[in-house]
Scaffold this motif. Structure first.
Motif, PDB file in Angstrom:
ATOM      1  N   UNK A   1     -44.783 -41.492  -9.921  1.00 40.96           N
ATOM      2  CA  UNK A   1     -46.017 -42.109 -10.408  1.00 40.96           C
ATOM      3  C   UNK A   1     -46.036 -43.599 -10.139  1.00 40.96           C
ATOM      4  N   UNK A   2     -47.183 -44.199 -10.414  1.00 37.75           N
ATOM      5  CA  UNK A   2     -47.396 -45.601 -10.069  1.00 37.75           C
ATOM      6  C   UNK A   2     -46.505 -46.555 -10.866  1.00 37.75           C
ATOM      7  N   UNK A   3     -46.468 -46.383 -12.160  1.00 40.63           N
ATOM      8  CA  UNK A   3     -45.683 -47.318 -12.977  1.00 40.63           C
ATOM      9  C   UNK A   3     -44.190 -47.063 -12.805  1.00 40.63           C
ATOM     10  N   UNK A   4     -43.826 -45.820 -12.553  1.00 40.99           N
ATOM     11  CA  UNK A   4     -42.430 -45.524 -12.271  1.00 40.99           C
ATOM     12  C   UNK A   4     -42.006 -46.132 -10.938  1.00 40.99           C
ATOM     13  N   UNK A   5     -42.924 -46.199  -9.990  1.00 40.08           N
ATOM     14  CA  UNK A   5     -42.655 -46.875  -8.717  1.00 40.08           C
ATOM     15  C   UNK A   5     -42.247 -48.330  -8.976  1.00 40.08           C
ATOM     16  N   UNK A   6     -42.963 -48.997  -9.878  1.00 43.09           N
ATOM     17  CA  UNK A   6     -42.632 -50.384 -10.224  1.00 43.09           C
ATOM     18  C   UNK A   6     -41.262 -50.444 -10.901  1.00 43.09           C
ATOM     19  N   UNK A   7     -41.032 -49.549 -11.867  1.00 37.26           N
ATOM     20  CA  UNK A   7     -39.734 -49.515 -12.558  1.00 37.26           C
ATOM     21  C   UNK A   7     -38.591 -49.298 -11.586  1.00 37.26           C
ATOM     22  N   UNK A   8     -38.748 -48.328 -10.695  1.00 36.86           N
ATOM     23  CA  UNK A   8     -37.671 -47.977  -9.764  1.00 36.86           C
ATOM     24  C   UNK A   8     -37.344 -49.137  -8.829  1.00 36.86           C
ATOM     25  N   UNK A   9     -38.374 -49.864  -8.426  1.00 34.87           N
ATOM     26  CA  UNK A   9     -38.155 -51.005  -7.544  1.00 34.87           C
ATOM     27  C   UNK A   9     -37.520 -52.164  -8.293  1.00 34.87           C
ATOM     28  N   UNK A  10     -37.846 -52.253  -9.565  1.00 37.53           N
ATOM     29  CA  UNK A  10     -37.435 -53.393 -10.375  1.00 37.53           C
ATOM     30  C   UNK A  10     -38.597 -54.366 -10.445  1.00 37.53           C
ATOM     31  N   UNK A  11     -38.903 -54.812 -11.637  1.00 38.18           N
ATOM     32  CA  UNK A  11     -40.083 -55.663 -11.809  1.00 38.18           C
ATOM     33  C   UNK A  11     -39.993 -56.957 -11.019  1.00 38.18           C
ATOM     34  N   UNK A  12     -38.825 -57.575 -10.985  1.00 36.53           N
ATOM     35  CA  UNK A  12     -38.678 -58.832 -10.238  1.00 36.53           C
ATOM     36  C   UNK A  12     -38.905 -58.608  -8.742  1.00 36.53           C
ATOM     37  N   UNK A  13     -38.347 -57.537  -8.205  1.00 39.62           N
ATOM     38  CA  UNK A  13     -38.531 -57.237  -6.777  1.00 39.62           C
ATOM     39  C   UNK A  13     -39.994 -56.910  -6.494  1.00 39.62           C
ATOM     40  N   UNK A  14     -40.636 -56.184  -7.422  1.00 42.30           N
ATOM     41  CA  UNK A  14     -42.053 -55.864  -7.268  1.00 42.30           C
ATOM     42  C   UNK A  14     -42.884 -57.149  -7.252  1.00 42.30           C
ATOM     43  N   UNK A  15     -42.577 -58.062  -8.151  1.00 41.18           N
ATOM     44  CA  UNK A  15     -43.304 -59.334  -8.225  1.00 41.18           C
ATOM     45  C   UNK A  15     -43.119 -60.124  -6.926  1.00 41.18           C
ATOM     46  N   UNK A  16     -41.900 -60.194  -6.453  1.00 39.73           N
ATOM     47  CA  UNK A  16     -41.618 -60.939  -5.219  1.00 39.73           C
ATOM     48  C   UNK A  16     -42.400 -60.374  -4.044  1.00 39.73           C
TER      49      UNK A  16
END
Length: 119
Positions: free
Chosen positions: A72-87
């Motif tokens: 899912x979409x929010x799990x995609x963010x979690x799996x990547x890591x929020x800091x990496x997603x932000x970057x």
């Protein structure tokens, strides 16, 4: 033998969307598709359009066919890591526009060391 032109007569000679000489990589295209969806889902969660992380994740998978192996979409963010997603979101925003800037909720959660969870 010349290949027959299969375009309707009115389109012959039109080149409305000519390809660029340099095309983006496959990963760049994937990132653009994934990150814009994930960011918009985070905004929906932030604005209480979806009531839970599970609703956002399941809704993305069954609603519009988001890649199920990501959870899912929010799990995609979690799996990547929020800091990496932000970057990566900021890199995409710099290149493709403000719509890729990370949602405020992602920034706030990263600052607190949180992840998307219904617990």
């Amino acid at each position: 033998m010349a290949q027959a032109n299969t375009h309707p007569k009115q389109f012959i000679g039109l080149n409305l969307y000519p390809p660029r000489a340099q095309q983006p990589s496959q990963q760049e295209l994937i990132d653009r598709l994934m990150f814009i969806q994930a960011n918009e889902s985070a905004k929906c969660y932030q604005e209480n359009i979806v009531r839970s992380v599970a609703d956002a994740n399941i809704g993305a998978i069954f609603g519009w066919g988001f890649v199920p192996h990501h959870g899912g979409m929010l799990q995609f963010i979690n799996a990547m890591g929020l800091e990496a997603f932000i970057t990566r979101s900021r890199e995409l925003a710099e290149q493709y526009g403000e719509r890729f800037q990370p949602a405020q909720i992602v920034l706030d959660m990263a600052a607190k060391g949180e992840v998307f969870s219904d617990d």
